[in-house]
Design an enzyme around this catalytic site. Structure first.
Site, PDB file in Angstrom:
ATOM      1  N   GLU A   1       0.831  -1.208   0.000  1.00  0.00           N
ATOM      2  CA  GLU A   1       0.000   0.000   0.000  1.00  0.00           C
ATOM      3  C   GLU A   1       0.863   1.255   0.000  1.00  0.00           C
ATOM      4  O   GLU A   1       2.063   1.204   0.291  1.00  0.00           O
ATOM      5  CB  GLU A   1      -0.942  -0.002   1.200  1.00  0.00           C
ATOM      6  CG  GLU A   1      -0.213  -0.066   2.523  1.00  0.00           C
ATOM      7  CD  GLU A   1      -0.834   0.802   3.590  1.00  0.00           C
ATOM      8  OE1 GLU A   1      -1.211   1.945   3.290  1.00  0.00           O
ATOM      9  OE2 GLU A   1      -0.885   0.329   4.736  1.00  0.00           O
TER      10      GLU A   1
ATOM     11  N   LYS B   1      -5.302  10.920   0.579  1.00  0.00           N
ATOM     12  CA  LYS B   1      -5.433   9.575   1.149  1.00  0.00           C
ATOM     13  C   LYS B   1      -6.748   8.996   0.642  1.00  0.00           C
ATOM     14  O   LYS B   1      -7.815   9.554   0.917  1.00  0.00           O
ATOM     15  CB  LYS B   1      -5.422   9.685   2.687  1.00  0.00           C
ATOM     16  CG  LYS B   1      -5.711   8.400   3.441  1.00  0.00           C
ATOM     17  CD  LYS B   1      -5.600   8.638   4.949  1.00  0.00           C
ATOM     18  CE  LYS B   1      -6.208   7.511   5.756  1.00  0.00           C
ATOM     19  NZ  LYS B   1      -6.148   7.747   7.210  1.00  0.00           N
TER      20      LYS B   1
ATOM     21  N   VAL C   1      -5.316   0.557   3.152  1.00  0.00           N
ATOM     22  CA  VAL C   1      -5.496  -0.892   3.074  1.00  0.00           C
ATOM     23  C   VAL C   1      -6.772  -1.216   2.296  1.00  0.00           C
ATOM     24  O   VAL C   1      -6.774  -2.103   1.434  1.00  0.00           O
ATOM     25  CB  VAL C   1      -5.545  -1.520   4.485  1.00  0.00           C
ATOM     26  CG1 VAL C   1      -6.030  -2.963   4.434  1.00  0.00           C
ATOM     27  CG2 VAL C   1      -4.163  -1.441   5.135  1.00  0.00           C
TER      28      VAL C   1
ATOM     29  N   ASP D   1     -16.038   5.931  14.663  1.00  0.00           N
ATOM     30  CA  ASP D   1     -14.915   5.817  13.734  1.00  0.00           C
ATOM     31  C   ASP D   1     -14.408   4.381  13.699  1.00  0.00           C
ATOM     32  O   ASP D   1     -13.745   3.911  14.612  1.00  0.00           O
ATOM     33  CB  ASP D   1     -13.791   6.774  14.146  1.00  0.00           C
ATOM     34  CG  ASP D   1     -12.661   6.833  13.114  1.00  0.00           C
ATOM     35  OD1 ASP D   1     -12.651   6.001  12.184  1.00  0.00           O
ATOM     36  OD2 ASP D   1     -11.790   7.710  13.256  1.00  0.00           O
TER      37      ASP D   1
ATOM     38  N   SER E   1     -12.414   2.016  10.817  1.00  0.00           N
ATOM     39  CA  SER E   1     -11.776   2.071   9.504  1.00  0.00           C
ATOM     40  C   SER E   1     -12.568   1.262   8.483  1.00  0.00           C
ATOM     41  O   SER E   1     -13.061   0.168   8.770  1.00  0.00           O
ATOM     42  CB  SER E   1     -10.356   1.526   9.588  1.00  0.00           C
ATOM     43  OG  SER E   1      -9.783   1.487   8.298  1.00  0.00           O
ATOM     44  N   ALA E   2     -12.634   1.812   7.283  1.00  0.00           N
ATOM     45  CA  ALA E   2     -13.278   1.101   6.175  1.00  0.00           C
ATOM     46  C   ALA E   2     -12.498  -0.155   5.785  1.00  0.00           C
ATOM     47  O   ALA E   2     -13.001  -0.988   5.032  1.00  0.00           O
ATOM     48  CB  ALA E   2     -13.396   2.032   4.964  1.00  0.00           C
TER      49      ALA E   2
ATOM     50  N   LYS F   1      -3.420  -1.279  14.270  1.00  0.00           N
ATOM     51  CA  LYS F   1      -2.639  -0.266  14.972  1.00  0.00           C
ATOM     52  C   LYS F   1      -3.072  -0.182  16.435  1.00  0.00           C
ATOM     53  O   LYS F   1      -4.255  -0.202  16.749  1.00  0.00           O
ATOM     54  CB  LYS F   1      -2.764   1.069  14.254  1.00  0.00           C
ATOM     55  CG  LYS F   1      -1.903   1.069  12.996  1.00  0.00           C
ATOM     56  CD  LYS F   1      -1.984   2.364  12.251  1.00  0.00           C
ATOM     57  CE  LYS F   1      -3.285   2.500  11.544  1.00  0.00           C
ATOM     58  NZ  LYS F   1      -3.283   1.932  10.201  1.00  0.00           N
TER      59      LYS F   1
HETATM   60  N1  PSU Z   1      -0.171   0.855   8.791  1.00  0.00           N
HETATM   61  C1  PSU Z   1       0.919   1.604   9.070  1.00  0.00           C
HETATM   62  N2  PSU Z   1       0.846   2.939   8.780  1.00  0.00           N
HETATM   63  C2  PSU Z   1      -0.257   3.489   8.138  1.00  0.00           C
HETATM   64  C3  PSU Z   1      -1.374   2.677   7.823  1.00  0.00           C
HETATM   65  C4  PSU Z   1      -1.274   1.360   8.174  1.00  0.00           C
HETATM   66  O1  PSU Z   1       1.924   1.101   9.609  1.00  0.00           O
HETATM   67  O2  PSU Z   1      -0.240   4.692   7.850  1.00  0.00           O
HETATM   68  C5  PSU Z   1      -2.581   3.256   7.087  1.00  0.00           C
HETATM   69  C6  PSU Z   1      -3.202   2.153   6.218  1.00  0.00           C
HETATM   70  O3  PSU Z   1      -3.237   2.630   4.895  1.00  0.00           O
HETATM   71  C7  PSU Z   1      -4.585   1.976   6.766  1.00  0.00           C
HETATM   72  C8  PSU Z   1      -4.885   3.364   7.240  1.00  0.00           C
HETATM   73  O4  PSU Z   1      -5.493   1.493   5.813  1.00  0.00           O
HETATM   74  O5  PSU Z   1      -3.655   3.715   7.886  1.00  0.00           O
HETATM   75  C9  PSU Z   1      -6.083   3.400   8.138  1.00  0.00           C
HETATM   76  O6  PSU Z   1      -6.577   4.711   8.150  1.00  0.00           O
HETATM   77  P1  PSU Z   1      -8.036   4.981   8.763  1.00  0.00           P
HETATM   78  O7  PSU Z   1      -7.916   4.664  10.210  1.00  0.00           O
HETATM   79  O8  PSU Z   1      -8.300   6.459   8.491  1.00  0.00           O
HETATM   80  O9  PSU Z   1      -8.985   4.089   8.020  1.00  0.00           O
HETATM   81 MN    MN Z   2     -11.175   6.419  10.381  1.00  0.00          MN
END
Ligand code: PSU
Ligand code: MN
Length: 313
Positions: free
Chosen positions: A28, A89, A109, A141, A143-144, A162
């Protein structure tokens, strides 16, 4: 009237590898553009591709450039994603407007998994998945990444989700959504910066061939398309000090709340805050996790590309 179907454009190298049944690993780009500090991010992008090659597989970094989704970037394209202030993003829901507006952005992702699967790629390596945020009851919130992975047949190698997230709630969502989770050499779900989140996993595997057998069984069962998560922990020697992790994470979440940061900005803010508050230690743990995942992803892709992959042996 639509004129043609937009699927990711494959780099020549990726196209040839897919045609020849050679192992390919999707990577990604959001982690590069929004998850890591510049200019180190470009070096990391190049390093991750080199790791895939050193294992005999072909890297397919996914991103959208001027409205065109790509799987496999050349040097110039990778530089653009790593260097540009105006690189957005994109989750999978952003892809249609991005294509229509000829926009440029890094794929999360969810968008990467979607595009990779469309291109016929089966293995994808990343850092930590998105998931359910700790403030979920107020912000809703989630993540999708989760819902998309629940309906996409792709194997995702990750260091768990994470640790800025609500990990037990995320694991529960994955169970509800029917996404299979394998611990790689561990009975515990990894904690991204930490070797273990403390949460158990139901299934443990120990080799790329074992993962390939699970992938083959998914296909044989022919159930609803869903991802296979291979949760690969960072080595204990390379993890972030757990006490430091807990202390700075509490500060990061507090700061995020005070500043009223929401939506797509939350994850990049928290990751960046942790880098500063740990004097760069969280970055090293993050990179160690990603490197390990990319290496394992290449090995799984190689096992999957073997003739008769997944046969019991
Ligand atoms: N893993 C990492 N660093 C990142 C991400 C994942 O080590 O920056 C990114 C991935 O692209 C993941 C995104 O899909 O963070 C999730 O963002 P959100 O919580 O806004 O969906
Ligand atoms: Mn989010």
């Amino acid at each position: 009237m639509p004129q043609h179907t937009v699927i990711p454009v494959l780099s020549e190298e990726v196209r040839e590898a897919l045609e020849g049944g050679q192992p390919v690993v999707a990577l990604e780009s959001t982690i590069l553009a929004h998850g890591l500090p510049r200019p180190r991010n470009l070096a990391v992008g190049e390093e991750l591709e080199a790791i895939v090659r050193s294992e005999g597989a072909v890297p397919a970094t996914v991103a959208v450039l001027d409205g065109v989704p790509w799987a496999g970037l050349d040097k110039e394209q990778l530089e653009r994603i790593a260097g540009g202030e105006d690189v957005r993003k994109f989750g999978h829901r952003d892809l249609a407007p991005a294509v229509a507006a000829r926009a440029t952005g890094a794929t999360t992702v969810s968008a990467t998994a979607f595009l990779a699967a469309r291109a016929g790629l089966r293995v994808f390596a990343t850092g930590g998945l998105g998931g359910v945020h700790r403030e979920w009851t107020h912000t809703q919130d989630e993540s999708a990444d989760l819902a998309l992975l629940a309906r996409t047949r792709i194997t995702v190698v990750c260091a768990g989700v994470k640790s800025i997230l609500d990990v037990p709630a995320t694991l529960q969502r994955l169970e509800t959504l029917g996404v299979t989770v394998l611990g790689y050499g561990t009975a515990h779900f990894p904690g991204f910066y930490l070797t273990s989140s403390g949460e158990p996993v139901d299934w443990t595997v120990h080799s790329p061939e074992q993962v390939a057998r699970v992938m083959a069984a998914q296909d044989a069962l022919a159930g609803p398309a869903s991802a296979l998560l291979v949760a690969n922990p960072v080595a204990e020697a390379e993890q972030l000090d757990p006490a430091l992790h807990d202390r700075v994470l509490a500060q990061a979440l507090e700061e995020c709340r005070e500043r009223g940061i929401t939506g797509q900005a939350v994850t990049p803010f928290l990751l960046d805050f942790l880098v500063g508050a740990t004097g760069g230690a969280s970055l090293e743990a993050n990179l160690a996790a990603v490197r390990g995942n990319v290496r394992l992803g290449a090995r799984i892709a190689a096992a999957w590309a073997e003739p008769g992959a997944g046969a019991a042996r």
